[in-house]
Design an enzyme around this catalytic site. Sequence first.
Site, short mmCIF file in Angstrom:
data_model
loop_
_atom_site.label_atom_id
_atom_site.label_comp_id
_atom_site.label_asym_id
_atom_site.label_seq_id
_atom_site.Cartn_x
_atom_site.Cartn_y
_atom_site.Cartn_z
CG ASP A 103 -4.22 -2.45 3.19
OD1 ASP A 103 -4.47 -2.70 4.38
OD2 ASP A 103 -3.38 -1.61 2.81
CG ASP A 116 -1.85 1.14 1.30
OD1 ASP A 116 -2.26 1.61 0.23
OD2 ASP A 116 -2.16 1.58 2.42
CG ASP A 149 -2.42 1.65 6.51
OD1 ASP A 149 -3.20 0.91 5.88
OD2 ASP A 149 -2.43 2.89 6.40
#
Length: 1193
Positions: free
Chosen positions: A897, A499, A893
């Site tokens: 996701d 990410d 984090d």
Amino acid sequence: MEMSFTLTEPPPEGPPSRQTIYIADEDSTIRFVGYEAIPWRSLCWNIACVLTVGILALFGHWFPRLWLRWVAQEKAFINSKKGFIVVESAYKAIMTLPIRVLEYPFPVATVFPSKVATVPGQVLLKPSPDDYDEFKGMLKQLLIVDYRYTRLAVDPRTGLFSLVREWRDPTATIAQSVQSGLNDTIHHQRQLLFGKNEIEIDAKPTWTLLVEEVVHPFYVFQIASIILWSLDDYYYYAFCIALISLASITSTLIDTKRTIRRMRDMSRLFCNVDVLRDGNWIEKSSSDLVCGDIVNLSTSHISIVPADMFLLSGDAIVNESMLTGESVPVSKVPAKDLDLIAWKDEKTENPKAFAYGGTRVVRIRGSMTTDGKGRPALAMVARTGFDTTKGALVRSMLFPKPIGFKFYRDSVRFIGVLAGIAAFGFCFSAVQFVKMGIPWHTIIIRALDLITVVVPPALPATLSIGTSFAISRLRNSGIFCISPSRVNIAGKINVCCFDKTGTLTEDGLDILGIRPLDRNGNQFAELMDDIHDLPMGNQKATFLHALATCHSLKKVDGEIIGDPLDVKMFEFTNWALEESRAGIGNIKAKGAVVEQAQLVQVVVRPPGGAEFRLEDALKGSAKRAYFLELGVIRTFEFVSSLRRMSVIVKRLKGSSMEVYVKGAPEVMTDICDPESLPQDYDDLLAYYTKRGYRVIAIAGKSIEGLSWLKAQKMKREQAESGLRFLGLIIFENRLKPGTAPAIQALRSAHLACRMITGDNPMTAVSVARECNLISQAAHVFAPSFVRGNASIPESRLQWTCLDDPAWELDDYSLKPLQPPRHHTVDEDEILYQDYSLVVTGDVFRWILNHAPLETVQKMLVKTQIFARMSPDEKNEVVERLQALGYNVLMCGDGANDCAALKAADVGISLSEAEASVAAPFTSSTPDVGCVLEVIREGRAALVTSFSCFKYMALYSLIQFTSVTLLYYFASSLGDFQFLYIDLFIIIPVAVTMARTLPYPRIYHKRPTANLVSRKVLTSIIGQVLITAGVQVWAYLWVRRQPWYTAPPDSPQEGDKLESTNFENTAVFLVSCFQYILVAAVFSIGPPYRKPMWTNGWLITAMGSLFLINTWLLLSPSKAVAKLLTLVELPSTGRYSLLIAAALNIVLSLAFERWGTVLASDLMARIVHLWNLSGGRGRVREGKAYKAVENGFH
């Protein structure tokens, strides 16, 4: 999900006896098959178990299908009141569960839908009167099964199981009506059905755990070996192995009990809450809660949410790091009727109005009514116990998904090969025994003894040593693992996905400045880094007011909390924020109150502003409102698919309300008045995004005469249309300090890196270039629709270079076309590494749905940046890469996701939580450097498992060679010789081998996970031949010496073989050096682990054992020689054996260094020639991604 189960025979006629069930939160499909035991067969089975001294019972435990075939018959679920269910998973593992009969005199609609959904081919049953009164719709009893703390019940109308937790109260669809709570009768019914609100893990008694451990094949094999050795008069050896086994079982039991105790402590939660029962508020334990209970959160004083709940009134702020890994506080707002309807019909919750069990409470606050009275924060319980989200986390830790890793499969096959070698060795020895006239019972004992030699009992345990040390080292580095099997898989990772925001870049972005419009409105003004430079203008909807109000910030204990980007934006204004204490307003439709909402959510004012008064908010204007103050009347939360949020704001002086929208610059062109957009909009956006800045666009409009009630009824599409563009906010997207070095290390190791982000593609490309995820010199191509859009199958894409739009890719092969003339490179000279692709979410979806398969595969392999991706699309990227054969690591984090982290082969959540449902690995240090650590430890653990396995295999084959040679003349190793080898040599070496640390730098090739690869096989075979050759030489050499005395011709009486002879001494002394030698040979150092000499424990163990072996060879004491049944050798003979051992060391090391490569190449050529000559060879199926990559070259 496609499934294949082992039971393929057609089911018996009648009601259903088989059912396939999908369990969503486990992402697994299981099959239920109903069975019932046949009494006379059960009796025969039990008698046979007694007659076979429990051996048949063991086989029935290990192979349940054998027991099922002999004892039970398939039976319909509805008729299996005294039966059981066989549960078969996708991994062919089966387990049995008892069917329980629950007395349940309640309506059928309290468990199942009132109307049965019609499925083609399904026949409704005629329920038994004992189960269900069809006329009254009342159940009498319920057949239930508890599978992994998930309860399922049989619907008497269909005969099929349903998940109890998927039941929804059909009457709970209006937020106002559910607040009346439950009565005691309904509470009793739901507690009977769902159980208590407890996540209580069953603590098995110590005796049960002991039996389960002892009946494991590994320990059964050890017990059988101990019995065999005792019969063979190896009392000392048997006693020592028994002690070790007992210590191992005790240690395992203690660890298991400790783990269960720790998980019980982690999952257990009890607190007192105020619950509405029979119209009265009473204090109850949280374990008493059931679905539908109304809880007063304001008076309950809870620190952790005790169950999954819908917030009905007030507001709450919670920390959901347990779920997402992100510790940013999350605001909760009251549920609307539509939320409750979606919960009933679609089984989905609105996370904005849903407080998840186990999350930590930051603040709970009631609301104010229209008459100024306080109203408590109320919540309705939606799920309890193991059905909650925290329950799902605990279940995922208790029952991790099995992983079919090649190394584990090969190791089991290899053990089978070793058993085959034992059988061959015994056949060879048995012939010799028969010739020598040895009794049959002795031959049988010797045969069984040979199996214990070739398949060492300690072999399975050694495979987990490296993983245990790796997990311990990761924990010391602040990386926690809840799935140990993933450690070895981390050693095979070849794609790392990241990410962007909060992972590669800092979470809290700094504002570079703002770009409002100039006075003419045709162009942007200069960059302003001070809010005081911003002109107010004469419009009612102003840029400054948008910056101050368009967010979802809250204030707790004097601290502003919320999304870090919102916090930075608001701090830039220097305004003050207060959460309003205004009351509740009624939203009416056709004269009836359909919903309630806060009059004002948040109040903001410039420095020195006066206090906010409720009457000013309600009036269209205020004569004495001399102060400037803005109240947020309504908020449309950020939605990933829309990529924007908006607020409706009331300014106290005016008669109008303003709408402010904040979101991605790309979407503003669709919702803003085109005339309000400056001419240099696209140019300025490209300027900043190409340089890595994060850009947020702001727009707004003023609506005259808009009342509070109309604002609450306004649809989002209506609010977010016809807007006037106000300006851009430019954020600095700073890389974390450890990002660039980590990415560089991964790329140097030839590991593919991908960025999967929801941000702008230009910004993502800039960040990727800054951290070297994409080479600075690489050309980046991005697609856009030149015909149609993402929803039209006939659309057409055009791939253009971001640096030179005149340069394009072929839209099928995704290879660059002829470059423009000013480029000095030709089309055929562009290498695979010279260009990369960036794909946005809409294009990604269109390519997957409508592009040719070859284009899809090439896009997945060649794209390094996936931008503007929704959470579901992030998950799909990971799954698509896995489908091509990649081993995927995902690091994020945890914010949006979670699905991708769980889907990846190795998911790493950057979180402060020690364990989260988001990923198998959790790093407490929010830095992508943890990826390097996990890969290093994974490779080291995988190589360690290989080394230990090869060492144990060689140890058993060396001992097998020794025993087989001695069997040739009815001799064997002595009791204390076995003891010395197994306890004093093998165990210290095997344990210390695993302590070698990982190599600091990641090598560009991955270690193999294939135990039957050419290199591994040539290594093992070559070492076996060398060590066996040296032992055979020692055996033949000692017989040719003039001082040699032959052993007696007639074997010793009894089953024990004579061990005091020259052959035994020579073979034993030489083999003792070989056990240490192969440890040195197989202690693989660089490039995956540090050199062997850095492992002080191993060097100490090997050095000490080498000195002891040398002493035993050259000058042992008489007591030790007698204990080990050594025959005295002349000094020349001793030195000859020492020289042979030294030559063995040189040969083995030389072969491992150079011979394995030559032998492996030779084997490859032979196989190749065999295939060319028409021989039938196994065709290896390569990974799909390799074929795609080759297509680019």
